[in-house]
Motif scaffolding. Structure first.
Motif, PDB file in Angstrom:
ATOM      1  N   TYR A  63     -13.479  -5.130   0.878  1.00 11.96           N
ATOM      2  CA  TYR A  63     -12.036  -5.345   1.035  1.00 11.96           C
ATOM      3  C   TYR A  63     -11.711  -6.002   2.373  1.00 11.96           C
ATOM      4  CZ  TYR A  63     -12.175  -0.941   3.727  1.00 11.96           C
ATOM      5  OH  TYR A  63     -12.459   0.050   4.637  1.00 11.96           O
ATOM      6  N   GLU A  66      -4.808  -7.845   5.349  1.00 17.79           N
ATOM      7  CA  GLU A  66      -3.992  -8.945   5.864  1.00 17.79           C
ATOM      8  C   GLU A  66      -3.453  -8.578   7.253  1.00 17.79           C
ATOM      9  OE1 GLU A  66      -0.047 -11.619   4.693  1.00 17.79           O
ATOM     10  OE2 GLU A  66      -0.534  -9.804   3.565  1.00 17.79           O
ATOM     11  N   GLY A 104       3.909  -2.192   3.799  1.00 16.03           N
ATOM     12  CA  GLY A 104       3.963  -3.606   3.472  1.00 16.03           C
ATOM     13  C   GLY A 104       2.666  -4.359   3.684  1.00 16.03           C
ATOM     14  N   THR A 105       1.585  -3.661   4.054  1.00 21.04           N
ATOM     15  CA  THR A 105       0.303  -4.324   4.279  1.00 21.04           C
ATOM     16  C   THR A 105      -0.367  -4.663   2.955  1.00 21.04           C
ATOM     17  OG1 THR A 105      -0.005  -3.103   6.338  1.00 21.04           O
ATOM     18  CG2 THR A 105      -1.964  -4.111   5.371  1.00 21.04           C
ATOM     19  N   SER A 106      -0.966  -5.839   2.885  1.00 15.83           N
ATOM     20  CA  SER A 106      -1.699  -6.261   1.685  1.00 15.83           C
ATOM     21  C   SER A 106      -3.192  -6.065   1.901  1.00 15.83           C
ATOM     22  CB  SER A 106      -1.418  -7.731   1.367  1.00 15.83           C
ATOM     23  OG  SER A 106      -0.069  -7.924   1.019  1.00 15.83           O
ATOM     24  N   THR A 108      -6.878  -6.846  -0.066  1.00 13.90           N
ATOM     25  CA  THR A 108      -7.575  -7.530  -1.153  1.00 13.90           C
ATOM     26  C   THR A 108      -8.946  -6.886  -1.312  1.00 13.90           C
ATOM     27  OG1 THR A 108      -6.445  -9.623  -0.697  1.00 13.90           O
ATOM     28  CG2 THR A 108      -8.484  -9.739  -1.962  1.00 13.90           C
ATOM     29  N   LEU A 127      -5.337  -7.739  -5.542  1.00 12.78           N
ATOM     30  CA  LEU A 127      -4.438  -7.464  -4.421  1.00 12.78           C
ATOM     31  C   LEU A 127      -3.773  -6.106  -4.587  1.00 12.78           C
ATOM     32  CD1 LEU A 127      -3.176  -8.770  -1.826  1.00 12.78           C
ATOM     33  CD2 LEU A 127      -1.272  -9.488  -3.303  1.00 12.78           C
ATOM     34  N   VAL A 128      -3.778  -5.326  -3.518  1.00 10.00           N
ATOM     35  CA  VAL A 128      -3.084  -4.042  -3.470  1.00 10.00           C
ATOM     36  C   VAL A 128      -2.027  -4.114  -2.371  1.00 10.00           C
ATOM     37  CG1 VAL A 128      -3.287  -1.561  -3.097  1.00 10.00           C
ATOM     38  CG2 VAL A 128      -5.159  -2.808  -4.191  1.00 10.00           C
ATOM     39  N   ASN A 129      -0.793  -3.805  -2.695  1.00 10.43           N
ATOM     40  CA  ASN A 129       0.277  -3.746  -1.699  1.00 10.43           C
ATOM     41  C   ASN A 129       0.487  -2.299  -1.283  1.00 10.43           C
ATOM     42  OD1 ASN A 129       0.989  -6.547  -1.640  1.00 10.43           O
ATOM     43  ND2 ASN A 129       1.916  -6.276  -3.648  1.00 10.43           N
ATOM     44  N   ASP A 131       2.676  -0.128  -0.024  1.00  9.01           N
ATOM     45  CA  ASP A 131       4.117  -0.011   0.188  1.00  9.01           C
ATOM     46  C   ASP A 131       4.549   1.454   0.262  1.00  9.01           C
ATOM     47  OD1 ASP A 131       4.619  -2.804   0.106  1.00  9.01           O
ATOM     48  OD2 ASP A 131       4.508  -2.759  -2.079  1.00  9.01           O
ATOM     49  N   TYR A 213      -0.474  -6.601  12.696  1.00 11.12           N
ATOM     50  CA  TYR A 213       0.075  -6.738  11.352  1.00 11.12           C
ATOM     51  C   TYR A 213       1.425  -7.443  11.340  1.00 11.12           C
ATOM     52  CZ  TYR A 213      -3.506  -3.279  10.275  1.00 11.12           C
ATOM     53  OH  TYR A 213      -4.708  -2.610  10.150  1.00 11.12           O
TER      54      TYR A 213
END
Length: 352
Positions: A63, A66, A104-106, A108, A127-129, A131, A213
């Motif tokens: 993984y 972002e 709010g971090t993405s 992958t 992709l995992v958000n 949130d 971030y």
């Protein structure tokens, strides 16, 4: 700035979604990424199913996160399971052990599965958000700033966005520094709600900047904290700007400069800080600039003095030598310069 508040229990919210279809190798090895559960702020749980004509012997999760970095970092985790022809398992990223991510971090991720015949399958990235779905967020976008909030009306959000834009304008006017990538500001309705978005927060935590971030999270009560919230946005947003302008793989900013710029952006010293500074000057107990390069004291009186001195140092440099010199020094720091070398290069004197 920080604000004292009692810690409330963290309410865990779950976000459930599905990821792409199974992937199959020519050997008959089939991998099916399963359901993903996001439990903010504590974990990401990735389900995994695989079949083969022979025993499956190795499963790995890869993984990336972002965030701003100087190299593409791919993390890898071994998945624990018993070798078999058919495997159904999961991998849990327990952030209570590693530290959590800001809202709010993405993320992958992809999987690599190998069987005893040495056949291997690598799935496509998903992709995992990450949130915070405990709240229904409103949003407002202007320039490179996106503001999220859930408590308070549209006027409240507009006032906070105006404060953010004013802070950016002031920072550019006085230091030459400005954002070079987008940022997100999450406004929680209280410090208690904010602390529920963190793992093991201090009970005085009222705002935090996740500089890598490009994210800020602040607890602001719309009724009682508006003015404090505006100044805190200025403070934390300055941390993001100075990080973007000076980030390098060699050296960090001295704390007196990072915090001094944030305090300067926030506005004049409050009475308690001004009094602490005056007493230290009168008693000849000022902290040396060199000592202010590292983390500030955990003792409240020393921390107050450290913030006040940092404000005075930055105010002096800007008022006495101007905007262009400050921007020049920030650019020197971006090259990874040492603290004394940067000052000598730009101003002709060192910290002492």
């Amino acid at each position: 700035m920080k604000k004292k508040i009692f810690i409330a229990l963290i309410v865990i919210s779950l976000l459930v979604f599905f990821v792409p279809a199974p992937v199959q190798a020519q050997s008959g090895l089939t991998v099916s990424p399963g359901m993903v559960l996001v439990s903010f702020p504590t974990s990401i749980n990735i389900g995994i199913s695989a079949k083969s004509d022979v025993n499956i012997t190795d499963i790995r999760v890869h993984y990336t996160i972002e965030r701003q970095s100087f190299a593409r970092v791919i993390a890898e985790a071994d998945v624990a399971f018993t070798p078999a022809k058919e495997v159904s398992t999961q991998w849990v990223w327990d952030m209570r052990r590693t530290g959590t991510l800001p809202p709010g971090t993405s993320v992958t991720y992809w999987l690599t599965v190998t069987d005893s015949s040495n056949a291997s399958v690598e799935t496509l990235p998903s992709l995992v958000n990450f949130d915070d779905v405990r709240f229904t967020w409103k949003s407002l976008h202007e320039g490179q700033v996106t503001l999220f909030w859930y408590s308070g009306d549209d006027t409240f959000g507009s006032e906070l966005m105006a404060a953010a834009q004013t802070a950016l304008t002031k920072l550019a006017d006085t230091t030459g520094a400005s954002l070079n990538s987008a940022v997100k500001i999450y406004i929680y309705g209280s410090s208690t709600d904010l602390q529920g978005a963190m793992i093991n927060p201090q009970d005085w935590t009222g705002g935090v900047a996740y500089s890598q971030y490009g994210t800020i999270a602040i607890g602001i009560n719309p009724v009682t904290d508006l003015e404090w919230g505006k100044s805190t946005i200025s403070h934390e947003l300055t941390h993001l700007v100075t990080y973007q302008v000076t980030a390098n793989p060699y050296n960090d900013l001295p704390t007196w400069l990072s915090e001094g710029l944030a305090m300067y952006s926030q506005g004049p010293l409050d009475m308690s800080m001004a009094a602490a500074l005056a007493i230290a000057e009168a008693q000849h107990t000022l902290i040396t600039v060199r000592s202010l390069c590292s983390s500030f004291s955990a003792y409240a009186d020393q921390a107050t003095l450290a913030y006040a001195e940092s404000y005075e140092i930055v105010t002096y440099l800007i008022d006495e030598y101007g905007r262009d010199k400050m921007f020049e020094m920030l650019n020197v720091f971006k090259q990874g310069s040492g603290y004394d070398d940067a000052l000598k290069n730009v101003y002709g004197f060192d910290m002492d």
